[in-house]
Scaffold this motif. Sequence first.
Motif, short mmCIF file in Angstrom:
data_model
loop_
_atom_site.label_atom_id
_atom_site.label_comp_id
_atom_site.label_asym_id
_atom_site.label_seq_id
_atom_site.Cartn_x
_atom_site.Cartn_y
_atom_site.Cartn_z
N GLY A 33 0.82 -1.20 0.00
CA GLY A 33 0.00 0.00 0.00
C GLY A 33 0.85 1.25 0.00
O GLY A 33 2.01 1.24 -0.43
N LEU A 34 0.29 2.34 0.50
CA LEU A 34 1.03 3.60 0.54
C LEU A 34 2.10 3.59 1.61
O LEU A 34 3.18 4.17 1.44
CB LEU A 34 0.04 4.75 0.79
CG LEU A 34 -0.98 4.99 -0.31
CD1 LEU A 34 -2.06 5.96 0.16
CD2 LEU A 34 -0.29 5.52 -1.58
N PHE A 35 1.81 2.93 2.76
CA PHE A 35 2.76 2.89 3.86
C PHE A 35 2.83 1.48 4.43
O PHE A 35 1.96 0.65 4.20
CB PHE A 35 2.33 3.85 4.98
CG PHE A 35 2.27 5.30 4.57
CD1 PHE A 35 3.42 6.05 4.47
CD2 PHE A 35 1.06 5.89 4.27
CE1 PHE A 35 3.37 7.38 4.08
CE2 PHE A 35 0.99 7.22 3.89
CZ PHE A 35 2.15 7.97 3.79
N ARG A 36 3.89 1.26 5.22
CA ARG A 36 4.08 0.02 5.94
C ARG A 36 4.53 0.38 7.36
O ARG A 36 5.07 1.46 7.59
CB ARG A 36 5.12 -0.85 5.24
CG ARG A 36 5.21 -2.27 5.73
CD ARG A 36 6.00 -3.13 4.76
NE ARG A 36 5.24 -3.46 3.57
CZ ARG A 36 4.41 -4.49 3.47
NH1 ARG A 36 4.23 -5.30 4.49
NH2 ARG A 36 3.76 -4.72 2.35
N LEU A 37 4.28 -0.51 8.31
CA LEU A 37 4.67 -0.25 9.68
C LEU A 37 6.06 -0.83 9.97
O LEU A 37 6.29 -2.02 9.75
CB LEU A 37 3.67 -0.86 10.67
CG LEU A 37 2.28 -0.23 10.73
CD1 LEU A 37 1.42 -1.00 11.73
CD2 LEU A 37 2.37 1.23 11.15
N GLY A 38 6.97 0.02 10.48
CA GLY A 38 8.25 -0.45 10.95
C GLY A 38 8.18 -0.67 12.45
O GLY A 38 7.09 -0.81 13.02
N LYS A 39 9.31 -0.69 13.12
CA LYS A 39 9.32 -0.89 14.56
C LYS A 39 8.62 0.27 15.27
O LYS A 39 8.68 1.42 14.81
CB LYS A 39 10.75 -1.02 15.07
CG LYS A 39 11.44 -2.32 14.67
CD LYS A 39 12.82 -2.41 15.30
CE LYS A 39 13.50 -3.73 14.95
NZ LYS A 39 14.83 -3.85 15.57
N ASP A 40 7.99 -0.03 16.39
CA ASP A 40 7.33 0.97 17.22
C ASP A 40 6.29 1.78 16.45
O ASP A 40 6.15 2.98 16.64
CB ASP A 40 8.37 1.92 17.85
CG ASP A 40 9.42 1.19 18.65
OD1 ASP A 40 9.08 0.16 19.24
OD2 ASP A 40 10.58 1.63 18.66
N GLU A 41 5.56 1.10 15.57
CA GLU A 41 4.48 1.72 14.79
C GLU A 41 4.97 2.86 13.88
O GLU A 41 4.19 3.70 13.45
CB GLU A 41 3.38 2.27 15.73
CG GLU A 41 2.71 1.21 16.59
CD GLU A 41 1.67 0.41 15.84
OE1 GLU A 41 1.31 0.80 14.73
OE2 GLU A 41 1.21 -0.61 16.38
N LYS A 42 6.26 2.89 13.58
CA LYS A 42 6.78 3.96 12.73
C LYS A 42 6.35 3.72 11.29
O LYS A 42 6.53 2.65 10.72
CB LYS A 42 8.31 4.00 12.79
CG LYS A 42 8.92 5.13 11.96
CD LYS A 42 10.44 5.14 12.08
CE LYS A 42 11.04 6.26 11.23
NZ LYS A 42 12.53 6.29 11.31
N LEU A 43 5.76 4.75 10.69
CA LEU A 43 5.32 4.65 9.30
C LEU A 43 6.50 4.74 8.35
O LEU A 43 7.33 5.64 8.46
CB LEU A 43 4.32 5.76 8.99
CG LEU A 43 2.87 5.53 9.43
CD1 LEU A 43 2.05 6.79 9.18
CD2 LEU A 43 2.25 4.35 8.71
N ILE A 44 6.55 3.81 7.43
CA ILE A 44 7.60 3.77 6.42
C ILE A 44 6.95 3.94 5.05
O ILE A 44 5.92 3.32 4.76
CB ILE A 44 8.35 2.42 6.48
CG1 ILE A 44 9.05 2.26 7.83
CG2 ILE A 44 9.36 2.31 5.34
CD1 ILE A 44 9.66 0.88 8.02
N ASN A 45 7.53 4.78 4.21
CA ASN A 45 7.00 4.93 2.86
C ASN A 45 7.06 3.60 2.12
O ASN A 45 8.11 2.95 2.07
CB ASN A 45 7.80 5.98 2.08
CG ASN A 45 7.37 7.39 2.41
OD1 ASN A 45 6.32 7.61 3.00
ND2 ASN A 45 8.19 8.36 2.03
N ALA A 46 5.96 3.20 1.57
CA ALA A 46 5.91 2.01 0.72
C ALA A 46 5.77 2.50 -0.72
O ALA A 46 6.75 2.89 -1.34
CB ALA A 46 4.76 1.11 1.15
N LEU A 47 4.54 2.56 -1.24
CA LEU A 47 4.36 3.11 -2.58
C LEU A 47 4.30 4.63 -2.59
O LEU A 47 4.47 5.25 -3.64
CB LEU A 47 3.10 2.53 -3.22
CG LEU A 47 3.15 1.02 -3.52
CD1 LEU A 47 1.93 0.59 -4.31
CD2 LEU A 47 4.42 0.66 -4.28
#
Length: 538
Positions: A62-76
């Motif tokens: 999707g647009l984002f993915r979750l990294g550690k500690d609920e940190k949003l990571i850019n996906a698409l």
Amino acid sequence: MTLLVVGGLAACGKSNSSSSSSTKLAADQSVKLSAKSEVTTLDVSKAADSTSLTMLYHTQEGLFRLGKDEKLINALATKTTVSNGGKRYVFDLRKTNHWNDGKPVTAHDFVYSWRRTVNPKTASEYAYLMAGVKNFDQIQNGKLAPSQLGVKALGDYRLEVTLSKPVAYFKLLLAFPTFFPQEESVVTKEGSHYGHSSSATAYDGPFKMTKWQGTSQNWTLVKNPKFWDKRQIHLNKLNFQVVADPATGLSLFQKKSLDATTLDGTQVANLKNNPNLKTYVGGTTYYMQMNQKRVKALKNLKVRQALSLAIDKKQLASHVLRDGSKAPLGFVSQNLTRNPKTKADFARDAYVKQGVAYDLPQAKKLMKAGLKATGTKKLTLTLLSDDLPGTKTVAQYLQAELNKLPNVKITLNSLPYKTRLSRSNAGNFDLVISSWGADFADPINFLSLMSTGNTNNNGGFSDAQYDAAIQKSENQDANRPTARYQDLVTAEKRLMTQQGVVPLYQPATVELWNAKVSGYVWNPAGMSRGYQWMEVHQ
């Protein structure tokens, strides 16, 4: 989600990953994992159970993915621009991701997917997560066509989303599979078969599914060569099998037929010193609802407080459950979200001791006073619960605790989950053990449940001050993080002061992990399990 689906929820604090014994990668980058239930569908619009959503999270992007500690990571999404007071979002998309058939993933795929999800004919259980998008309500009510949803493609690689009002947690929602794109040509081609087998699905994520025919007890995820970030994916294969029984899971782990297994309370007690034991707590709360609409005495604050004070929550977690579960600090779970300024845990900022304390002498005094005030001589209540072994054990413990109160008699009624849920939703209970797991890491995901008239507020709690704090957080303070946070703290404190519910415990997931496997990411809310960055060491 109605009563939480993201399976394996529940680290003593932060998300963590299994440790590795070596820095060198093994030649065989495959892992053997279990699931508690079968995959029911790979349809992004219709998936609503833990296993299906977890598989979609790893086979779609999707647009984002979750990294550690609920940190949003850019996906698409490579760039996000927010304007119009937080009501307009524009996402610039990667041009390098493709569906498994080679076609590019574009903004049009998001538009198609979201419109399909909100279409009432689709009957998506998770469509409500899109409630903040412009025209959602009118579309759900059949007053507008799905094409009027506030989502638009501004070219192939730019997506515009218009909200009906600012939604502070909107970007967090976008990491949930319900918001992922779908390839229209595949949905159309497969028709009623779409998402019901691994071959009748389109993939744009880090893995593709194979060997799944719709009812399989085993399936495999394999690395997707079309995925934009494939160089960061080390695993070539994830083999899954359904393992519902913890004893079976432990046996398979000990035989090295599984690289991870979930333990029950007895196993946790026996293996508590094992260095490969991992404990995950947070994002979920079990609580008792009291039906103020049905039972006159439960409208009395002292009666509700007495019921709470009579239950030793620490004893419940440490000696009854024995599986790493924790006594609650309130209704909103610990390890969910933090103060934007001090970084303190929300649950500690909003802690009201009286709301979760154990004080039997005080409980007896309050019960006597409450019953007298309501003209009740004897309070006979039935406690409704699921008929699962663990829940029945909790119900029996609560019965024993509450029967210590003067002129109170508690009987039990344990029913299959679906039947219990139906009765809860219909208000057909006196007391009921409920649970909630957060779909996204924000206190509102819990607190909105207890607003007046909310469909999950089965006990009929209603308080003007509480509702006002919730409304303020969602409206005038929606774009003011610190003020909004304080609104939610105020709401939680009010809920506990008025004993709107009785928090019981925060469940834990305790697992054994192969020490050679690292990179597993766990989060307390939303998609809790992250396998994408795992790797196997020598």
